[in-house]
Design a protein around this motif. Structure first.
Motif, mmCIF file in Angstrom:
data_model
loop_
_atom_site.group_PDB
_atom_site.id
_atom_site.type_symbol
_atom_site.label_atom_id
_atom_site.label_comp_id
_atom_site.label_asym_id
_atom_site.label_seq_id
_atom_site.Cartn_x
_atom_site.Cartn_y
_atom_site.Cartn_z
ATOM 1 N N ALA A 1 0.813 -1.210 0.000
ATOM 2 C CA ALA A 1 0.000 0.000 0.000
ATOM 3 C C ALA A 1 0.848 1.261 0.000
ATOM 4 O O ALA A 1 0.489 2.270 -0.622
ATOM 5 N N THR A 2 1.972 1.231 0.667
ATOM 6 C CA THR A 2 2.806 2.426 0.782
ATOM 7 C C THR A 2 4.035 2.411 -0.123
ATOM 8 O O THR A 2 4.583 3.470 -0.437
ATOM 9 N N ALA A 3 4.473 1.234 -0.571
ATOM 10 C CA ALA A 3 5.747 1.135 -1.284
ATOM 11 C C ALA A 3 5.620 0.948 -2.789
ATOM 12 O O ALA A 3 6.529 1.351 -3.532
ATOM 13 N N MET B 1 9.483 -3.316 -0.875
ATOM 14 C CA MET B 1 8.990 -4.224 -1.921
ATOM 15 C C MET B 1 9.640 -5.604 -1.785
ATOM 16 O O MET B 1 8.978 -6.634 -1.937
ATOM 17 N N ALA B 2 10.938 -5.628 -1.490
ATOM 18 C CA ALA B 2 11.611 -6.910 -1.276
ATOM 19 C C ALA B 2 11.043 -7.625 -0.060
ATOM 20 O O ALA B 2 10.861 -8.855 -0.068
ATOM 21 N N LEU B 3 10.754 -6.863 0.984
ATOM 22 C CA LEU B 3 10.187 -7.468 2.184
ATOM 23 C C LEU B 3 8.764 -7.955 1.932
ATOM 24 O O LEU B 3 8.378 -9.043 2.382
ATOM 25 N N VAL C 1 7.771 2.061 -8.230
ATOM 26 C CA VAL C 1 7.648 2.114 -9.689
ATOM 27 C C VAL C 1 8.024 3.495 -10.216
ATOM 28 O O VAL C 1 8.720 3.626 -11.234
ATOM 29 N N ARG C 2 7.591 4.553 -9.534
ATOM 30 C CA ARG C 2 7.981 5.902 -9.970
ATOM 31 C C ARG C 2 9.499 6.057 -9.965
ATOM 32 O O ARG C 2 10.082 6.628 -10.898
ATOM 33 N N GLN D 1 14.791 4.452 -1.451
ATOM 34 C CA GLN D 1 15.448 3.218 -1.022
ATOM 35 C C GLN D 1 14.559 2.435 -0.073
ATOM 36 O O GLN D 1 14.477 1.206 -0.160
ATOM 37 N N ALA D 2 13.867 3.118 0.802
ATOM 38 C CA ALA D 2 12.960 2.430 1.720
ATOM 39 C C ALA D 2 11.850 1.721 0.951
ATOM 40 O O ALA D 2 11.449 0.613 1.315
ATOM 41 N N ALA D 3 11.362 2.346 -0.128
ATOM 42 C CA ALA D 3 10.317 1.712 -0.931
ATOM 43 C C ALA D 3 10.844 0.443 -1.591
ATOM 44 O O ALA D 3 10.155 -0.589 -1.621
#
Length: 431
Positions: free
Chosen positions: A252-254, A278-280, A259-260, A272-274
């Protein structure tokens, strides 16, 4: 156990997991701990060109492990490409371990190699019935370490090896607990380099893994089974629910910011957090669906991918026509979850609000609308028509989906051919 007693037992299994930026550079330490001295590294040309496989090979060599590299894994594996990989491995001598570096295609190729270099018979002997003979391994398979470079397939967590059977134009696979990797090494620094098109497609695979396992038939609704009758996909259960819910919250947040960023657009704070989230999310969803199972969108995705004619997705290196797996899964998801809504309205609504906290309403369209809005924002194709199908293909796509009875059995509602025809027909255009 009596014949009419409901199931009271669910199972949970997962590989050992190492997660974090730089984790892939430690893999030599882990594989050497298995006693391995010679390893086959399986990757694909794109991942090899990016240098990811070389970094893993260097780590293995640092710990005294001889590495032989097979860098011709096919994106979206076929029976022919898996046989080529197995033949290479059989001709390259004896190995103590297999290490896969890449997306689900490389990991699934490595699973086939790990199985068929240690067990008698040929590939189709082990493919799920009715396409193959569903033979079970007789001997231990080679231990497999999986290093995913995309965020989505979950193959590093699962017991499944997926392939296209070219002669039949059907996507199917091999399913057995022995195929689950011994170790999953998830390094977000690798998956952060995905092109936007690959990230969008593989991210939709994360989403569908989470949603399908969360809405799967509840484990306790099955008839009781003897231990030897239980399969890895046991239905939704309290533990898989935790993984699925957490994956949806991360998406929902990442997902949109990731993608952007991959497009070179300003993702706002925390690119980087996004990527890390996504990996998590991919890891969490894999740990969930690898036990609960998936259902209608995945069953429909197999013929959507297997019968492709001319569609060529953006950002994929192969020039040949293909519908990437995550894209194929997503295209029927809105209609599929509209169909399954009556079986578990509360679950569908909770899933919608985890994905989009602003989702309003209490009907069957809430979750499909949240999915379609996300797809539109990340640049997904607008339905099956956008990848080359039309109403004349419905019967053929339904016939292919009906071959996936292992998956359809996990759906929370019984699914007929007419039901699938409605799902496919409603998926030609999504918005």
């Amino acid at each position: 156990m009596t014949p009419d007693q409901p199931e009271q037992v669910f199972t949970y299994a997962a590989p050992a997991l190492k997660f974090g930026r730089g984790a892939s550079r430690e893999i030599g330490y882990d594989v050497r701990g298995w006693g391995a001295r010679r390893a086959l590294l399986v990757t694909d040309p794109g991942v090899a060109a990016a240098g990811h496989a070389a970094g893993v090979a260097e780590s293995l060599a640092t710990y005294g492990i001889e590495v032989v590299t097979y860098d011709a894994a096919h994106v979206e594996p076929t029976d022919a490409s898996l046989i080529e990989a197995v033949d290479f491995a059989r001709g390259a001598g004896t190995f103590d371990a297999v290490v896969a570096v890449g997306g689900g295609s490389s990991i699934d190729t490595a699973k086939a190699v790990a199985l068929l270099t240690t067990n008698p018979g040929e590939l189709m002997d082990y493919v799920n019935a009715p396409v193959g003979k569903a033979r079970a391994p007789e001997r231990p398979v080679l231990p497999l370490a999986a290093v995913p470079t995309t965020t989505g397939t979950g193959s590093e967590s699962t017991t499944i090896c997926v392939m296209d059977v070219l002669a039949l134009k059907v996507k199917t696979g091999i399913s057995h607990p022995a195929l689950r990797p011994r170790l999953a090494v998830v390094d977000p620094a690798l998956s952060a380099t995905q092109p936007a098109g690959v990230l969008a497609a593989s991210g939709m695979d994360i989403l569908c893994h989470a949603l399908e396992s969360y809405t799967a038939r509840w484990f306790g609704s099955y008839d009781a089974k003897a231990p030897e009758q239980r399969v890895p996909y046991c239905g939704a259960n309290p533990i898989s629910d935790l993984w699925s819910e957490r994956a949806l919250g991360l998406l929902a947040t990442a997902f949109r910011p990731a993608v952007r960023a991959a497009r070179g657009e300003d993702p706002g704070d925390g690119a980087q957090a996004a990527a890390d989230d996504m990996a998590l999310a991919a890891t969490f969803a894999g740990l969930g669906f690898g036990n609960a199972g998936v259902h209608i969108p995945h069953a429909c995705a197999y013929p959507v991918a297997g019968r492709v004619r001319d569609f060529r997705p953006a950002d994929y290196p192969d020039a040949e026509p293909m519908v990437p797996h995550g894209m194929a899964v997503s295209l029927t998801a809105p209609a599929a979850f509209r169909f399954t809504f009556p079986a578990a309205p509360d679950r569908h609504l909770r899933a919608a609000r985890l994905l989009d906290p602003a989702a309003a309403g209490d009907g069957a369209d809430v979750l499909p609308a949240a999915i379609a809005a996300l797809m539109r924002d990340i640049g997904s194709p607008n339905g099956l028509a956008a990848v080359g199908y039309d109403g004349r293909d419905v019967d053929d796509l339904v016939a292919g989906a009906l071959q996936q009875q292992r998956l359809l059995a996990t759906a929370p509602r019984d699914v007929t051919a007419d039901d699938l025809a409605a799902v496919v027909g409603d998926s030609m255009e999504l918005w």
